[in-house]
Write a protein that holds these residues in place. Structure first.
Motif, PDB file in Angstrom:
ATOM      1  N   GLU A  61      -0.766   3.063   8.352  1.00  0.00           N
ATOM      2  CA  GLU A  61      -2.256   2.967   9.113  1.00  0.00           C
ATOM      3  C   GLU A  61      -2.138   1.956  10.465  1.00  0.00           C
ATOM      4  O   GLU A  61      -3.031   2.254  11.204  1.00  0.00           O
ATOM      5  CB  GLU A  61      -3.207   2.805   8.321  1.00  0.00           C
ATOM      6  CG  GLU A  61      -4.733   3.144   8.890  1.00  0.00           C
ATOM      7  CD  GLU A  61      -5.616   3.210   7.920  1.00  0.00           C
ATOM      8  OE1 GLU A  61      -5.442   3.373   6.442  1.00  0.00           O
ATOM      9  OE2 GLU A  61      -6.909   2.785   8.308  1.00  0.00           O
ATOM     10  N   THR A 121      -7.368  -6.157   6.388  1.00  0.00           N
ATOM     11  CA  THR A 121      -7.579  -7.231   7.326  1.00  0.00           C
ATOM     12  C   THR A 121      -6.636  -6.843   8.382  1.00  0.00           C
ATOM     13  O   THR A 121      -6.085  -5.766   8.810  1.00  0.00           O
ATOM     14  CB  THR A 121      -6.431  -8.609   6.810  1.00  0.00           C
ATOM     15  OG1 THR A 121      -5.068  -8.309   6.973  1.00  0.00           O
ATOM     16  CG2 THR A 121      -7.114  -9.085   5.590  1.00  0.00           C
ATOM     17  N   PHE A 130      -2.404  10.029   4.129  1.00  0.00           N
ATOM     18  CA  PHE A 130      -1.232   9.493   2.972  1.00  0.00           C
ATOM     19  C   PHE A 130       0.010  10.092   3.374  1.00  0.00           C
ATOM     20  O   PHE A 130       1.100   9.541   3.347  1.00  0.00           O
ATOM     21  CB  PHE A 130      -1.578  10.114   1.775  1.00  0.00           C
ATOM     22  CG  PHE A 130      -2.581   9.065   1.137  1.00  0.00           C
ATOM     23  CD1 PHE A 130      -2.352   7.815   1.149  1.00  0.00           C
ATOM     24  CD2 PHE A 130      -3.378   9.320   0.138  1.00  0.00           C
ATOM     25  CE1 PHE A 130      -3.216   6.751   0.488  1.00  0.00           C
ATOM     26  CE2 PHE A 130      -4.418   8.480  -0.509  1.00  0.00           C
ATOM     27  CZ  PHE A 130      -4.135   7.245  -0.216  1.00  0.00           C
ATOM     28  N   GLY A 143       0.796  -1.054  -0.073  1.00  0.00           N
ATOM     29  CA  GLY A 143       0.159   0.091  -0.076  1.00  0.00           C
ATOM     30  C   GLY A 143       0.933   1.273   0.085  1.00  0.00           C
ATOM     31  O   GLY A 143       2.004   1.188  -0.463  1.00  0.00           O
ATOM     32  N   ALA A 144       0.210   2.216   0.469  1.00  0.00           N
ATOM     33  CA  ALA A 144       1.030   3.465   0.454  1.00  0.00           C
ATOM     34  C   ALA A 144       2.317   3.569   1.116  1.00  0.00           C
ATOM     35  O   ALA A 144       3.325   3.787   0.822  1.00  0.00           O
ATOM     36  CB  ALA A 144       0.110   4.693   0.850  1.00  0.00           C
ATOM     37  N   ALA A 145       2.186   3.148   2.346  1.00  0.00           N
ATOM     38  CA  ALA A 145       3.356   3.152   3.382  1.00  0.00           C
ATOM     39  C   ALA A 145       4.442   1.857   2.680  1.00  0.00           C
ATOM     40  O   ALA A 145       5.568   2.356   2.976  1.00  0.00           O
ATOM     41  CB  ALA A 145       3.028   2.857   4.751  1.00  0.00           C
ATOM     42  N   ASP A 199       2.070  -8.919  -0.933  1.00  0.00           N
ATOM     43  CA  ASP A 199       0.592  -8.284  -1.080  1.00  0.00           C
ATOM     44  C   ASP A 199      -0.482  -9.430  -1.126  1.00  0.00           C
ATOM     45  O   ASP A 199      -0.082 -10.289  -2.214  1.00  0.00           O
ATOM     46  CB  ASP A 199       0.508  -7.005  -1.451  1.00  0.00           C
ATOM     47  CG  ASP A 199      -0.713  -6.281  -1.036  1.00  0.00           C
ATOM     48  OD1 ASP A 199      -0.624  -5.130  -0.423  1.00  0.00           O
ATOM     49  OD2 ASP A 199      -1.868  -6.710  -0.924  1.00  0.00           O
ATOM     50  N   GLU A 206     -12.846   5.473   6.245  1.00  0.00           N
ATOM     51  CA  GLU A 206     -11.719   5.757   5.355  1.00  0.00           C
ATOM     52  C   GLU A 206     -10.401   5.330   6.195  1.00  0.00           C
ATOM     53  O   GLU A 206      -9.409   5.238   5.612  1.00  0.00           O
ATOM     54  CB  GLU A 206     -11.226   7.195   5.241  1.00  0.00           C
ATOM     55  CG  GLU A 206     -12.302   7.837   3.812  1.00  0.00           C
ATOM     56  CD  GLU A 206     -12.060   9.085   3.139  1.00  0.00           C
ATOM     57  OE1 GLU A 206     -10.818   9.467   3.442  1.00  0.00           O
ATOM     58  OE2 GLU A 206     -12.694   9.622   2.448  1.00  0.00           O
ATOM     59  N   ASN A 259      -6.302  12.351  -2.897  1.00  0.00           N
ATOM     60  CA  ASN A 259      -5.744  13.767  -2.156  1.00  0.00           C
ATOM     61  C   ASN A 259      -4.418  13.388  -1.408  1.00  0.00           C
ATOM     62  O   ASN A 259      -4.395  12.713  -0.176  1.00  0.00           O
ATOM     63  CB  ASN A 259      -6.709  14.035  -1.167  1.00  0.00           C
ATOM     64  CG  ASN A 259      -6.515  15.178  -0.188  1.00  0.00           C
ATOM     65  OD1 ASN A 259      -7.237  15.230   0.804  1.00  0.00           O
ATOM     66  ND2 ASN A 259      -5.334  15.959  -0.459  1.00  0.00           N
ATOM     67  N   GLY A 314      -5.798  14.487   3.158  1.00  0.00           N
ATOM     68  CA  GLY A 314      -4.396  14.003   2.678  1.00  0.00           C
ATOM     69  C   GLY A 314      -3.514  13.789   3.751  1.00  0.00           C
ATOM     70  O   GLY A 314      -2.361  13.410   3.461  1.00  0.00           O
TER      71      GLY A 314
HETATM   72  P1  FDA Z   1      -2.889   0.569   2.876  1.00  0.00           P
HETATM   73  O1  FDA Z   1      -4.261   0.165   3.071  1.00  0.00           O
HETATM   74  O2  FDA Z   1      -2.967   1.601   1.931  1.00  0.00           O
HETATM   75  O3  FDA Z   1      -1.979  -0.674   2.220  1.00  0.00           O
HETATM   76  C1  FDA Z   1      -1.993  -1.809   2.987  1.00  0.00           C
HETATM   77  C2  FDA Z   1      -1.774  -3.067   1.989  1.00  0.00           C
HETATM   78  O4  FDA Z   1      -1.832  -4.260   2.785  1.00  0.00           O
HETATM   79  C3  FDA Z   1      -2.790  -3.353   0.848  1.00  0.00           C
HETATM   80  O5  FDA Z   1      -2.397  -3.170  -0.399  1.00  0.00           O
HETATM   81  C4  FDA Z   1      -3.457  -4.531   1.356  1.00  0.00           C
HETATM   82  O6  FDA Z   1      -3.777  -5.522   0.243  1.00  0.00           O
HETATM   83  C5  FDA Z   1      -2.363  -5.160   1.884  1.00  0.00           C
HETATM   84  N1  FDA Z   1      -2.739  -6.277   3.125  1.00  0.00           N
HETATM   85  C6  FDA Z   1      -3.704  -6.154   3.997  1.00  0.00           C
HETATM   86  N2  FDA Z   1      -4.070  -7.189   4.680  1.00  0.00           N
HETATM   87  C7  FDA Z   1      -3.174  -8.204   4.063  1.00  0.00           C
HETATM   88  C8  FDA Z   1      -2.652  -9.486   4.293  1.00  0.00           C
HETATM   89  N3  FDA Z   1      -3.372 -10.291   5.262  1.00  0.00           N
HETATM   90  N4  FDA Z   1      -1.890 -10.282   3.661  1.00  0.00           N
HETATM   91  C9  FDA Z   1      -1.202  -9.767   2.678  1.00  0.00           C
HETATM   92  N5  FDA Z   1      -1.568  -8.141   2.261  1.00  0.00           N
HETATM   93  C10 FDA Z   1      -2.441  -7.497   2.967  1.00  0.00           C
HETATM   94  N6  FDA Z   1      -6.078   9.340   2.955  1.00  0.00           N
HETATM   95  C11 FDA Z   1      -5.569  10.390   2.191  1.00  0.00           C
HETATM   96  O7  FDA Z   1      -4.695  10.866   2.812  1.00  0.00           O
HETATM   97  N7  FDA Z   1      -6.208  11.109   1.354  1.00  0.00           N
HETATM   98  C12 FDA Z   1      -7.057  10.355   0.590  1.00  0.00           C
HETATM   99  O8  FDA Z   1      -7.702  11.015  -0.454  1.00  0.00           O
HETATM  100  C13 FDA Z   1      -7.784   9.193   1.155  1.00  0.00           C
HETATM  101  N8  FDA Z   1      -8.904   8.630   0.502  1.00  0.00           N
HETATM  102  C14 FDA Z   1      -9.343   7.417   0.832  1.00  0.00           C
HETATM  103  C15 FDA Z   1     -10.696   6.845   0.466  1.00  0.00           C
HETATM  104  C16 FDA Z   1     -10.865   5.588   0.798  1.00  0.00           C
HETATM  105  C17 FDA Z   1     -12.229   5.152   0.290  1.00  0.00           C
HETATM  106  C18 FDA Z   1     -10.416   5.164   1.936  1.00  0.00           C
HETATM  107  C19 FDA Z   1     -11.034   3.607   2.244  1.00  0.00           C
HETATM  108  C20 FDA Z   1      -9.146   5.769   2.525  1.00  0.00           C
HETATM  109  C21 FDA Z   1      -8.745   6.874   1.942  1.00  0.00           C
HETATM  110  N9  FDA Z   1      -7.479   7.560   2.820  1.00  0.00           N
HETATM  111  C22 FDA Z   1      -7.125   8.550   2.219  1.00  0.00           C
HETATM  112  C23 FDA Z   1      -6.918   6.574   3.915  1.00  0.00           C
HETATM  113  C24 FDA Z   1      -5.544   6.180   3.064  1.00  0.00           C
HETATM  114  O9  FDA Z   1      -6.091   5.273   2.016  1.00  0.00           O
HETATM  115  C25 FDA Z   1      -4.672   5.419   4.263  1.00  0.00           C
HETATM  116  O10 FDA Z   1      -4.691   5.911   5.356  1.00  0.00           O
HETATM  117  C26 FDA Z   1      -3.540   4.673   3.485  1.00  0.00           C
HETATM  118  O11 FDA Z   1      -3.868   4.126   2.496  1.00  0.00           O
HETATM  119  C27 FDA Z   1      -3.008   3.932   4.408  1.00  0.00           C
HETATM  120  O12 FDA Z   1      -1.766   3.356   4.005  1.00  0.00           O
HETATM  121  P2  FDA Z   1      -1.116   1.883   4.434  1.00  0.00           P
HETATM  122  O13 FDA Z   1       0.069   1.568   3.640  1.00  0.00           O
HETATM  123  O14 FDA Z   1      -0.875   2.084   5.821  1.00  0.00           O
HETATM  124  O15 FDA Z   1      -2.372   0.884   4.166  1.00  0.00           O
END
Ligand code: FDA
Length: 389
Positions: free
Chosen positions: A362, A170, A375, A11-13, A29, A333, A47, A372
């Motif tokens: 997250e 998850t 992110f 994901g992002a991080a 992933d 979100e 954003n 934003g």
């Molecule tokens: P992120 O969720 O991005 O990545 C986690 C990854 O781990 C995913 O690719 C997932 O598939 C994988 N994963 C999970 N469980 C797993 C498992 N058991 N095995 C293997 N892989 C697994 N924020 C912002 O700043 N601006 C914005 O515009 C938005 N808009 C937005 C819209 C919507 C609809 C949502 C739901 C969220 C946002 N956010 C946001 C929040 C933002 O998306 C969120 O905070 C970040 O993606 C968090 O980044 P992470 O890398 O921590 O988790």
């Protein structure tokens, strides 16, 4: 197979961390594509940061924890990266920066950065058992129907929070943290619409207006949107992160504070008109109609004394509302809470008791406002861990 670093979550991080973590890095992933939340974020335009991001825009048991990472990788650093990749962007409102084109550009940029750093990316890979030896971690993975065992010196938990399980969210990072004895802060849905009993606001579905939404902890001046199920819109999403089950909130429907004087002057020129007609010049007509019975709105504006106008404005500025709940992780979100910051170094995001184990994004108990900020935390914490590895 041996790697220096395995990052769980593309994901992002996780992708940002991979771009900064040096040699011999593998990102894993279970999803079909990387960065799915980035792709759908910001209505498809992502954003990606906020010009005013600072520690005040984050919730955490330790509000100081995020400062170090945010200071070392700022919004300006990310903007520079976006510019370097030729992605056009604009400020929408309140410092919120969006792509002009598509959020997919941000995903493509991160994949390109990750590849350029030489990191591997395994998608559709299930994470199995994880254990720790003297100097390394063993990670069991299932890929293409085969089980593979990897060992790595560094293991990064970047699987995000629980919001939107339909998209593959998850609690894996929390489970692994628990396995290694890291403390967790209770999780709950954040940036999420409020629900109310009995479709109370159904007649108002679709009505939006600028409002100030408050409780005892926070106050936000942004748009308020009525829905079939309850309340949404930026002001509501923001306040939801500061709300606890059973609490009352207050809506100020006339936040600019000028309505009393305005109605007094309207009374001089249009006193013979209905109060509801005159009020509907400042508030959505459907909302005025909805509020009329409870605020006893009837008769001509001229019939309203200064005292009566003042009482009316006070009621509009202080509307008590008691949500029955939120829409929960289904539409939230973000996830509030998570891996306790007490367990981690604020500089490197490494677990204090387990050298080589990192948690970013997250999954950690750092949650940003809408706009934003989430992110920016994902980028900054990813870079902090990557640089330390
Ligand atoms: P992120 O969720 O991005 O990545 C986690 C990854 O781990 C995913 O690719 C997932 O598939 C994988 N994963 C999970 N469980 C797993 C498992 N058991 N095995 C293997 N892989 C697994 N924020 C912002 O700043 N601006 C914005 O515009 C938005 N808009 C937005 C819209 C919507 C609809 C949502 C739901 C969220 C946002 N956010 C946001 C929040 C933002 O998306 C969120 O905070 C970040 O993606 C968090 O980044 P992470 O890398 O921590 O988790």
């Amino acid at each position: 197979m041996q790697y220096e670093t395995v990052i769980l979550g593309a994901g992002a991080a996780g992708m940002m961390c991979a771009a900064h973590a040096g040699q011999d890095v593998l990102v894993v992933d279970h999803a079909k594509n990387p960065g799915e939340k980035i792709r759908i974020s910001g209505g498809g335009r992502c954003n990606f940061t906020n010009m005013y991001a600072s520690a005040e825009n984050y919730l955490s048991q330790n509000p100081h924890f995020c400062k170090s990472a945010l200071a070392r990788y700022t919004q300006w650093d990310f903007i520079e990266l976006v510019d370097r990749h030729g992605i056009a962007w604009h400020e929408k409102t309140l410092g919120q920066l969006f792509c002009d084109g598509s959020a997919k550009q941000i995903v493509a940029m991160l994949v390109a950065e990750l590849k350029q750093a030489g990191a591997g990316l395994w998608l559709e890979t299930r994470v199995g058992r994880i254990s720790r030896g003297a100097d390394d971690f063993t990670v069991e993975l299932e890929r293409n129907g085969k089980t593979q065992t990897l060992s790595c010196r560094n293991l990064v938990l970047a699987t995000g929070g629980k919001s939107i399980p339909k998209m593959g969210a998850t609690g894996l990072a929390y489970d692994i943290a628990r396995q290694f004895g890291l403390p967790l802060i209770d999780t709950r849905a954040g940036l999420v619409p409020f629900t109310f009993p009995g479709e109370r606001f159904k007649p108002l579905a679709g009505v939006a207006l600028p409002a100030r939404l408050s409780n005892t902890r926070a106050s936000f001046d942004e748009a308020l949107l009525f829905t079939h199920r309850g309340l949404s819109g930026p002001a509501v999403l923001q306040l939801s992160s500061y709300w606890h089950e059973g609490e009352e909130i207050r809506a100020n429907l006339i936040p600019d504070g000028s309505l009393y004087e305005t109605l007094r002057s309207q009374r001089q020129t249009s006193g013979r008109k209905e109060i509801t007609t005159e009020l509907a010049k400042h508030l959505p007509a459907r909302l005025v109609e909805f509020l009329a019975p409870q605020l006893h709105l009837a008769g001509r504006l001229a019939d309203y004394s200064d005292g009566a106008l003042s009482t009316l404005c006070e009621a509009l500025a202080n509307w008590p509302l008691k949500p029955s709940g939120t829409e929960g992780y289904r539409t939230a979100e973000v996830t509030l809470g998570g891996i306790s910051t007490d367990a981690l170094s604020s500089k490197t995001l490494e677990a204090k008791t387990h050298p080589g184990l990192y948690a970013i994004g997250e999954a950690v108990d750092v949650t940003g406002w809408l706009g934003g900020y989430n992110f920016q935390w994902a980028w900054a914490s990813g870079v902090a861990a990557g640089a330390a590895i």
